[in-house]
Design a protein around this motif. Structure first.
Motif, PDB file in Angstrom:
ATOM      1  N   GLY A 251       9.279  -1.639   2.261  1.00  7.00           N
ATOM      2  CA  GLY A 251       8.779  -1.649   0.441  1.00  7.00           C
ATOM      3  C   GLY A 251       9.466  -3.234   0.097  1.00  7.00           C
TER       4      GLY A 251
ATOM      5  N   PHE B 198       0.963   1.092   0.436  1.00  6.09           N
ATOM      6  CA  PHE B 198       0.472   1.496  -0.643  1.00  6.09           C
ATOM      7  C   PHE B 198      -0.871   1.559  -1.377  1.00  6.09           C
ATOM      8  CE2 PHE B 198       1.278   0.312  -4.931  1.00  6.09           C
ATOM      9  CZ  PHE B 198       1.128   1.351  -5.885  1.00  6.09           C
TER      10      PHE B 198
ATOM     11  N   SER C 151       6.364   6.701  -6.272  1.00  6.56           N
ATOM     12  CA  SER C 151       5.655   6.298  -3.898  1.00  6.56           C
ATOM     13  C   SER C 151       6.520   5.903  -3.493  1.00  6.56           C
ATOM     14  CB  SER C 151       4.426   6.016  -4.332  1.00  6.56           C
ATOM     15  OG  SER C 151       4.697   4.488  -4.761  1.00  6.56           O
TER      16      SER C 151
ATOM     17  N   ALA D  76       7.180   3.374  -2.672  1.00  8.20           N
ATOM     18  CA  ALA D  76       6.571   1.237  -2.024  1.00  8.20           C
ATOM     19  C   ALA D  76       6.691   0.367  -2.860  1.00  8.20           C
ATOM     20  CB  ALA D  76       4.889   1.741  -2.226  1.00  8.20           C
TER      21      ALA D  76
ATOM     22  N   ARG E 196       3.709   9.390  -2.837  1.00 12.49           N
ATOM     23  CA  ARG E 196       4.963   9.723  -2.041  1.00 12.49           C
ATOM     24  C   ARG E 196       4.304   9.697  -0.625  1.00 12.49           C
ATOM     25  NH1 ARG E 196      10.917  11.432  -0.903  1.00 12.49           N
ATOM     26  NH2 ARG E 196      11.975   9.899   0.292  1.00 12.49           N
TER      27      ARG E 196
ATOM     28  N   THR F 293       1.638   7.891   1.060  1.00 11.86           N
ATOM     29  CA  THR F 293       1.859   6.450   1.745  1.00 11.86           C
ATOM     30  C   THR F 293       3.107   6.425   2.934  1.00 11.86           C
ATOM     31  OG1 THR F 293       1.839   5.604  -0.677  1.00 11.86           O
ATOM     32  CG2 THR F 293       2.907   3.827   0.624  1.00 11.86           C
TER      33      THR F 293
END
Length: 433
Positions: free
Chosen positions: A146, A216, A344, A346, A367, A370
């Protein structure tokens, strides 16, 4: 007989304004709370962001004693209260650190090199000629986990490294007063802040990976496709059974009524969703990888995961639509988009979300999906990098949707709450005597 009341007069009806005002107002408020509230201050909400701390220093002999400045600097960083509980410093070896970065378990790392002590002690020598060598502390980032989380880890790690270097500089200058006076000017300056800090990518990604965001957006595509397809399939099944009209531009089509229980209708819709998920999953992967050139490996696994994610999200949405009726689409939108995107992990790491959003993140579908896509795209499809959790949570969601949907709809059917009431049977006339 047609009514002579003009259609626009319905705008005078207060219930029309009140009902729609309440629904749209609550929807607007909830989206503002979920989206803005989750991301308004990630630094303040950050708690125990996992960052690796590696001491590879081999130490050096100084005045007949073995000195390990790397151990001292890593210990001071770990015990530092400057970041409070915002950073979870995880002391580990280089091999473990690389494995954890390669699974998305760390947002970054700080590495003390093998020659750290020897380089530092070289600065205190009196034979230094030319520009003295400056030891380096390496900050590793991990965009695959991320971008925002990696950025937060980079900032905190860089600051910790710089503060540790200054603190070590104070200790060195305080303990080498006489020797320091004999050093060249450049060496004395370096001794006050002995370590340079460099930043490197700890887990490099391919160029078409969106700086770690393709997982994502791909997962979001799967969720949205499943959610919107459920809305389409629900409407088309109702039309095929004759419960609703189907407007195609100026044309209105209507089929003869085929009575079906609520359970049967959901079973028909779910079967259609499973079958069409094969097509939708293929097209999503084909569009992302084949047309747009997204970097991806393990294509058969990515295809299977995509098909299953669309099917599970679609069946979940069909269940909510069937149970709640017209308000079901609002519930679906909140569950699959409103509450899902901020949680999520992300855009904003889970560790930087307020407590309520962390709770939502434990079961929100985006989440989980992802995490599985990240594992497939970035982490060589390792199970403990999010893929196993993704499969398990999808299976659990499917079971929960089936139990909730067929359970509630079966109760509706048993109570006689049919979508169109069954006509009363005509009365039988008595036969003449």
């Amino acid at each position: 007989m047609s009514s002579s009341i003009h259609p626009f007069r319905v705008l005078r009806a207060k219930p029309l304004w009140i009902a729609n005002g309440v629904i749209t107002g609550v929807l607007a408020l909830l989206f503002a709370v979920f989206y803005v509230g989750a991301n308004i201050d990630p630094v303040d909400h950050m708690t125990k962001l996992p960052v690796g701390l590696v001491n590879a220093d081999k130490g050096a002999a100084v005045d007949g004693k073995q000195v390990d400045l790397g151990a001292r600097i890593t210990e001071s960083i770990k015990k530092s209260t400057a970041s409070g509980d915002k950073i979870d410093w995880q002391v580990m070896g280089e091999k473990d650190m690389k494995e954890q970065l390669g699974k998305g378990k760390l947002y970054g790392a700080l590495v003390v090199p093998a020659d750290f002590t020897s380089s530092i002690t070289a600065l205190t020598g009196t034979t230094t000629t030319g520009a003295p060598a400056r030891p380096t502390l390496t900050v590793l980032t991990n965009q695959s986990a991320g971008s925002l989380g990696s950025g937060l880890a980079r900032t905190a790690t860089t600051q910790a490294a710089e503060n540790a270097s200054l603190q070590m500089g104070k200790e060195l200058t305080a303990g080498n007063g006489a020797r320091q006076a004999k050093l060249p000017g450049a060496a004395r300056v370096l001794l006050a802040d002995p370590a340079a800090v460099t930043v490197e990518d700890g887990h490099p990604l391919d160029s078409h990976s969106g700086l770690g965001l393709t997982a994502f957006y791909y997962a979001l595509t799967l969720v949205v496709v499943g959610m919107l397809s459920a809305n389409v399939i629900s409407g088309q099944v109702d039309h095929a059974l004759g419960y609703t009209h189907n407007d195609m531009g100026p044309l209105r089509l209507h089929r003869p009524l085929i009575r079906a229980t609520r359970v049967q209708t959901l079973a028909i819709s779910s079967t259609l969703m499973v079958g069409l998920s094969l097509l939708m999953g293929t097209l999503v992967m084909g569009g992302a990888v084949g047309v747009m050139g997204m970097d991806a490996s393990h294509l058969p696994l990515l295809w299977l995961y995509s098909v299953c994610a669309i099917a599970v999200c679609g069946i979940g949405a069909l269940t909510l639509l069937a149970v709640f009726g017209t308000p079901g689409m609002l519930v679906v939108t909140l569950v699959f988009i409103g509450m899902a995107v901020p949680t999520s992990g992300a855009t904003t790491p889970i560790e930087a979300l307020p407590g309520f959003y962390r709770f939502l993140a434990e079961f929100e579908p985006l989440r989980q999906i992802t995490g599985g896509i990240r594992s497939i795209l970035y982490y060589d499809a390792q199970g403990d990098a999010g893929l196993t959790r993704g499969w398990v949570m999808m299976a659990a969601s499917l079971v929960a949707a089936a139990l909730f949907g067929f359970g509630v709809l079966g109760w509706y059917d048993r109570k006689g709450l049919h979508r169109i009431p069954v006509e009363a049977a005509p009365e039988k006339t008595a036969a003449p005597a």
